[in-house]
Design an enzyme around this catalytic site. Structure first.
Site, PDB file in Angstrom:
ATOM      1  N   CYS A 226       0.826  -1.216   0.000  1.00 16.10           N
ATOM      2  CA  CYS A 226       0.000   0.000   0.000  1.00 16.10           C
ATOM      3  C   CYS A 226       0.863   1.271   0.000  1.00 16.10           C
ATOM      4  CB  CYS A 226      -1.002  -0.044   1.141  1.00 16.10           C
ATOM      5  SG  CYS A 226      -2.391   1.033   0.815  1.00 16.10           S
TER       6      CYS A 226
ATOM      7  N   ARG B 254     -12.138   6.839  -1.612  1.00 19.05           N
ATOM      8  CA  ARG B 254     -11.053   5.884  -1.381  1.00 19.05           C
ATOM      9  C   ARG B 254     -11.485   4.543  -1.937  1.00 19.05           C
ATOM     10  NH1 ARG B 254      -7.204   7.531   1.989  1.00 19.05           N
ATOM     11  NH2 ARG B 254      -6.502   5.414   2.399  1.00 19.05           N
TER      12      ARG B 254
ATOM     13  N   HIS C 122      -3.280  -5.346   1.758  1.00 24.03           N
ATOM     14  CA  HIS C 122      -2.701  -5.038   3.057  1.00 24.03           C
ATOM     15  C   HIS C 122      -2.254  -6.233   3.844  1.00 24.03           C
ATOM     16  CE1 HIS C 122      -3.264  -0.866   3.685  1.00 24.03           C
ATOM     17  NE2 HIS C 122      -4.448  -0.905   3.131  1.00 24.03           N
TER      18      HIS C 122
HETATM   19  N1  GLN Z   1      -1.768   6.981   2.105  1.00 23.50           N
HETATM   20  C1  GLN Z   1      -1.954   6.121   0.979  1.00 23.50           C
HETATM   21  C2  GLN Z   1      -3.295   6.247   0.281  1.00 23.50           C
HETATM   22  O1  GLN Z   1      -4.303   6.539   0.887  1.00 23.50           O
HETATM   23  C3  GLN Z   1      -1.722   4.696   1.432  1.00 23.50           C
HETATM   24  C4  GLN Z   1      -2.732   4.227   2.418  1.00 23.50           C
HETATM   25  C5  GLN Z   1      -2.380   2.953   3.071  1.00 23.50           C
HETATM   26  O2  GLN Z   1      -1.223   2.560   3.190  1.00 23.50           O
HETATM   27  N2  GLN Z   1      -3.408   2.302   3.531  1.00 23.50           N
HETATM   28  O3  GLN Z   1      -3.356   6.046  -0.902  1.00 23.50           O
END
Ligand code: GLN
Length: 252
Positions: A102, A136, A205
């Site tokens: 990620c 998101r 993840h």
């Molecule tokens: N900050 C990054 C995003 O939102 C990665 C997020 C994360 O590692 N969960 O794209």
């Protein structure tokens, strides 16, 4: 009688920024590597490299960088360029395995753009990430992957994604896999993650490895420079159920 497999030497793992780039059970991924080595009698060494610390390219076989909030990611990006970029490139060049998850994946690419700001990455993967308007990308995800040195032709990685950034691959960059369910790199391309030799980035993840122990073994074997088939088999009943349940959650 089958002759016992030769016992590989130690697996030396380095976690980058384990306190800052560590959301969604990234420590669990390291624990899976440690346990699967221990169960096979393979010595395991875990060290870390945080803000301001140099990185010894020859001292580790596998580098791990987990997910992070944008703010922490920015802090690590500056440090990564200043103290670790050259070491990581040298490690990749000598065949060490590097896994970014990620936020860590985004930092292995060229850049992560947030509005007017461009956070530079180490450029080990030919990818660029942009935090566009829009929701998101969150949910269960499953991808199909075919990896070098894996006896199976194709396998499924199942996990969970939660990222605001959309990642685009450069022309010659191979994705890690093909999206079966979920969003993947950008919700449009049907691609997930990126892989160049032994450097891998993915949006799946932690707990990526608990849910996909076959992939943990592939990483261990790569990092030790042996074939996955050379690792002693383990009793993976619970692990297979965990994988099946992650696939089920993604609807695959
Ligand atoms: N900050 C990054 C995003 O939102 C990665 C997020 C994360 O590692 N969960 O794209």
């Amino acid at each position: 009688m089958i002759a016992p497999l030769p016992r590989p030497t130690a697996l030396r793992v380095c976690a980058l920024y384990p306190d800052l780039m560590n959301i969604y059970a990234d420590r669990g991924n390291l624990l899976v590597l440690e346990r699967r080595c221990a169960w096979r009698g393979i010595p395991f060494e875990l060290s870390s490299s945080g803000l301001g610390e140099q990185l010894d390219a020859d001292a580790h076989d596998l580098f791990y960088i987990g997910g992070g909030q944008d703010r922490d990611q920015e802090l690590c990006a500056e440090d990564l360029i200043a103290t670790k970029r050259d070491g990581l490139h040298a490690a990749a060049a000598r065949g060490a395995t590097i896994l970014g998850v990620c936020g860590g994946y985004q930092l292995l690419g060229h850049s992560y753009t947030l509005g007017d700001e461009e956070i530079p990455g180490v450029g080990l993967l030919d990818v660029r990430t942009v935090r566009e308007d829009g929701p998101r990308l969150i949910g269960n995800v499953a991808i199909e992957v075919s990896l070098d040195g894996d006896a199976e032709r194709s396998r499924v990685l199942a996990g969970f994604e939660n990222h605001g950034g959309r990642t685009r691959l450069g022309d010659g960059q191979a994705p890690l896999g093909r999206v079966l369910k979920g969003y993947g790199n950008d919700g449009r391309s049907g691609q997930e993650g990126a892989i160049t030799a032994n450097t891998i980035g993915t949006y799946l993840h932690g707990p990526l490895l608990p849910k996909n122990v076959w992939f943990a073994d592939w990483l261990i074997a790569r990092a030790l420079g042996i074939g996955a088939g050379e690792l002693a088999p383990l009793e993976d009943e619970l692990e297979r159920e965990t994988h099946a349940s992650a696939r089920h959650a993604a609807g695959v």
